[in-house]
Scaffold this motif. Structure first.
Motif, PDB file in Angstrom:
ATOM      1  N   GLN A 261       0.815  -1.218   0.000  1.00 31.86           N
ATOM      2  CA  GLN A 261       0.000   0.000   0.000  1.00 31.86           C
ATOM      3  C   GLN A 261       0.846   1.264   0.000  1.00 31.86           C
TER       4      GLN A 261
ATOM      5  N   SER B 135      -6.938  10.821   0.027  1.00 29.33           N
ATOM      6  CA  SER B 135      -6.798  10.126   1.306  1.00 29.33           C
ATOM      7  C   SER B 135      -7.800   8.976   1.434  1.00 29.33           C
TER       8      SER B 135
ATOM      9  N   SER C 254      -9.567   5.423   1.582  1.00 26.71           N
ATOM     10  CA  SER C 254      -9.091   4.180   2.181  1.00 26.71           C
ATOM     11  C   SER C 254      -9.064   3.084   1.115  1.00 26.71           C
TER      12      SER C 254
ATOM     13  N   VAL D 131     -10.993   0.593  -3.853  1.00 30.48           N
ATOM     14  CA  VAL D 131     -11.369   1.578  -2.831  1.00 30.48           C
ATOM     15  C   VAL D 131     -12.778   1.202  -2.371  1.00 30.48           C
TER      16      VAL D 131
END
Length: 178
Positions: free
Chosen positions: A42, A59, A61, A94
């Motif tokens: 990641q 940003s 996740s 995502v």
């Protein structure tokens, strides 16, 4: 099924046999491919670059990013039927929740440009991916028949969604180390 389980089950080297039907050209195509799917850390800088160039918040996740590479032989190569086409792309899921989310790809399936897709899982674990490209709309489905066999189908439509350009079906078998 969730995206983490799907990526974990997809990791490895696969031998793929795909049959495609181009309705636009009224031709069939047989493609044999070697496909390799491997996880990416990641923290990989390419992930952040892909996020930065997307419509998502940088940003956001992410979960289980991976790289897919392939080498394919097609019987529809106009110049040399033995010519091997190859490529690779970075894929960054995502998730929105347990069964849906967005998928960022450095290279799309239907058009050779970065793509943002919507994914979801059916109750039987089938992965569905829908992508709106500039010139077309692609819907892909992937499902596992067993731990080492999976199937993939796709339908490519016109950008208005009214006409079907191409359909394909692939069966893929995981290469096991002896």
């Amino acid at each position: 099924m969730n995206i983490e389980q799907f990526v974990a089950q997809s990791e490895g080297k696969w031998r793929s046999m795909r049959s495609g039907h181009s309705l636009a050209f009224q031709q069939f195509e047989e493609v044999l491919s070697e496909v390799n799917i491997e996880r990416v850390e990641q923290t990989d800088q390419q992930i952040q670059s892909l996020l930065d160039s997307s419509s998502l918040d940088s940003s956001a996740s992410i979960a289980s990013p991976f790289r897919m590479s392939w080498a394919a032989e097609s019987d529809w190569e106009p110049d040399d039927p033995n010519e091997v086409s190859s490529g690779a792309c970075l894929i960054v899921p995502v998730p929105s929740n347990e069964s849906t989310g967005r998928l960022l790809r450095s290279v799309g399936y239907a058009e050779a440009a970065p793509a943002e897709s919507e994914y979801s899982f059916l109750s039987d674990g089938t992965f569905i991916l829908q992508t709106q490209y500039e010139q077309s709309i692609a819907e892909e489905r992937i499902w596992f028949v067993s731990d080492h066999v999976r199937c993939r189908s796709s339908v490519l439509r016109t950008s208005a969604g009214s006409g079907i350009l191409q359909t394909s079906f692939a069966s893929e078998v995981r290469r096991l180390n002896s």
